[in-house]
Design a protein around this motif. Structure first.
Motif, short mmCIF file in Angstrom:
data_model
loop_
_atom_site.label_atom_id
_atom_site.label_comp_id
_atom_site.label_asym_id
_atom_site.label_seq_id
_atom_site.Cartn_x
_atom_site.Cartn_y
_atom_site.Cartn_z
N TYR A 20 125.43 40.22 13.98
CA TYR A 20 125.63 39.51 12.72
C TYR A 20 124.36 38.78 12.29
N LEU A 21 123.49 38.46 13.27
CA LEU A 21 122.29 37.68 12.99
C LEU A 21 121.07 38.55 12.68
N GLU A 22 121.29 39.88 12.66
CA GLU A 22 120.17 40.80 12.39
C GLU A 22 119.45 40.53 11.06
N PRO A 23 120.15 40.06 10.00
CA PRO A 23 119.43 39.76 8.76
C PRO A 23 118.28 38.77 8.93
N LEU A 24 118.27 38.02 10.03
CA LEU A 24 117.15 37.09 10.27
C LEU A 24 115.84 37.84 10.53
N ARG A 25 115.95 39.16 10.72
CA ARG A 25 114.72 39.97 10.92
C ARG A 25 114.15 40.44 9.59
N LEU A 26 114.82 40.11 8.47
CA LEU A 26 114.42 40.60 7.15
C LEU A 26 113.80 39.48 6.32
N SER A 27 113.08 39.89 5.28
CA SER A 27 112.71 38.98 4.20
C SER A 27 111.90 37.79 4.70
N LEU A 28 112.14 36.64 4.09
CA LEU A 28 111.31 35.46 4.35
C LEU A 28 111.40 34.99 5.81
N VAL A 29 112.63 34.88 6.34
CA VAL A 29 112.80 34.42 7.72
C VAL A 29 112.23 35.48 8.67
N GLY A 30 112.46 36.75 8.36
CA GLY A 30 111.93 37.85 9.17
C GLY A 30 110.42 37.78 9.28
N LYS A 31 109.77 37.47 8.16
CA LYS A 31 108.30 37.35 8.17
C LYS A 31 107.87 36.17 9.04
N ALA A 32 108.62 35.07 8.97
CA ALA A 32 108.29 33.89 9.79
C ALA A 32 108.47 34.22 11.28
N VAL A 33 109.46 35.06 11.60
CA VAL A 33 109.67 35.49 12.98
C VAL A 33 108.52 36.40 13.42
N GLU A 34 108.22 37.38 12.56
CA GLU A 34 107.14 38.32 12.87
C GLU A 34 105.80 37.62 13.02
N GLY A 35 105.57 36.63 12.17
CA GLY A 35 104.31 35.91 12.17
C GLY A 35 104.21 34.85 13.27
N GLY A 36 105.29 34.67 14.04
CA GLY A 36 105.24 33.72 15.15
C GLY A 36 105.52 32.27 14.75
N VAL A 37 105.86 32.04 13.48
CA VAL A 37 106.22 30.67 13.06
C VAL A 37 107.56 30.29 13.69
N ILE A 38 108.46 31.27 13.80
CA ILE A 38 109.77 31.07 14.42
C ILE A 38 109.85 31.92 15.68
N ASP A 39 110.24 31.26 16.77
CA ASP A 39 110.49 31.95 18.04
C ASP A 39 112.02 32.09 18.13
N LEU A 40 112.53 33.29 17.75
CA LEU A 40 113.97 33.48 17.57
C LEU A 40 114.61 34.14 18.80
N HIS A 41 115.72 33.55 19.27
CA HIS A 41 116.46 34.13 20.40
C HIS A 41 117.94 34.18 20.04
N VAL A 42 118.52 35.37 20.07
CA VAL A 42 119.96 35.52 19.79
C VAL A 42 120.65 35.89 21.10
N HIS A 43 121.75 35.18 21.42
CA HIS A 43 122.44 35.36 22.70
C HIS A 43 123.89 35.76 22.47
N ASP A 44 124.39 36.66 23.31
CA ASP A 44 125.80 37.06 23.25
C ASP A 44 126.61 36.15 24.16
N LEU A 45 127.51 35.37 23.57
CA LEU A 45 128.33 34.43 24.37
C LEU A 45 129.08 35.15 25.47
N ARG A 46 129.50 36.41 25.18
CA ARG A 46 130.31 37.13 26.18
C ARG A 46 129.54 37.40 27.48
N SER A 47 128.23 37.41 27.42
CA SER A 47 127.47 37.65 28.66
C SER A 47 127.55 36.43 29.58
N PHE A 48 128.13 35.32 29.09
CA PHE A 48 128.33 34.13 29.94
C PHE A 48 129.79 33.96 30.35
N ALA A 49 130.62 35.00 30.08
CA ALA A 49 132.03 35.00 30.51
C ALA A 49 132.16 36.08 31.57
#
Ligand code: ADE
Length: 236
Positions: free
Chosen positions: A12-41
């Motif tokens: 669901y969080l894949e759109p963060l790889r697009l557009s303005l936020v995506g560019k900030a992630v690609e450019g290293g301004v944002i260090d983005l980590h998405v975690h699956d809660l189920r991997s902790f169950a």
């Protein structure tokens, strides 16, 4: 800025790889980590919810996987203290002011709840932890979404565009509706671009006048009129 997001729907969080936020992630301004809660169950079905104490409809998210996920994210080698942000319709209203405050933080962790929400002890526990910078439960508005993911996308976009250097033109941030400054609490007025006549509609004469004072005062009038019409609650 580091941003971590915990969800049972990491895709669901894949759109963060697009557009303005995506560019900030690609450019290293944002260090983005998405975690699956189920991997902790750790049961066979990776269960993250259970029935509510006291009865009632729906399911509540268990504190056990949430505690494990959040402790893992802000583990021993953590640099700095994260702010825990929990989108929920029962939170305080999310505003431009909160976006500005968080745009100056080093580390935001978003906990995206589903069902009837997350066991309240998770919020209580992390609010008391000195290795966390606080817990903020935020609502986008008076309506109920199916989960916190869409709200997290909204909050992250509102925050990231305020980080210096992310928007090409920082003056556009100052002109925003709800931005602090002269037009605070007024909505932005109408905008126009070329062509000068589209269908049978032309643009207001004053915008062609080149008279900066008149244009500024016309824009202020328009902002007031729009605020009165669309958001009388903001209008004083
Ligand atoms: N989760 C469900 N509804 C929400 C809302 N209105 N704002 C933030 N998070 C939510």
């Amino acid at each position: 800025m580091r941003i971590d997001i915990v969800s049972i729907f990491p895709d669901y969080l894949e759109p963060l790889r697009l557009s303005l936020v995506g560019k900030a992630v690609e450019g290293g301004v944002i260090d983005l980590h998405v975690h699956d809660l189920r991997s902790f169950a750790h049961d066979r079905h990776h269960t993250v919810d259970d029935t509510p104490y006291g009865g009632g409809p729906g399911m509540v998210m268990s504190p056990t996987p949430w505690g494990e996920a959040l402790d893992c994210i802000a583990g021993a080698d953590a640099a700095g203290r994260p702010v825990l942000i929990i989108p929920t319709p029962s939170g305080e209203r999310f505003t431009q002011q909160a976006a500005q405050q968080w745009s100056r933080d080093d580390w935001l962790v978003f906990a995206c709840g589903r069902y009837e929400g997350i066991d309240t002890r998770v919020m209580e526990h992390y609010a008391r932890r000195s290795d966390w910078a606080g817990v903020r439960e935020v609502s986008l508005g008076d309506y109920v979404l199916a989960g916190g993911e869409a709200a997290a996308l909204v909050v992250i976009e509102a925050v990231v565009r305020l980080i210096p250097g992310v928007l090409g033109n920082s003056a556009s941030v100052e002109d925003d509706s709800f931005a602090p400054g002269a037009m605070e609490q007024l909505l932005e007025g109408p905008v126009y671009t070329k062509p000068p006549v589209w269908r049978d509609l032309s643009i207001p004469e004053v915008l062609l006048s080149g008279h900066h004072g008149k244009i500024a005062s016309w824009r202020a009038d328009q902002a007031r009129a729009r605020t009165k019409a669309h958001r009388p609650d903001l209008f004083r």
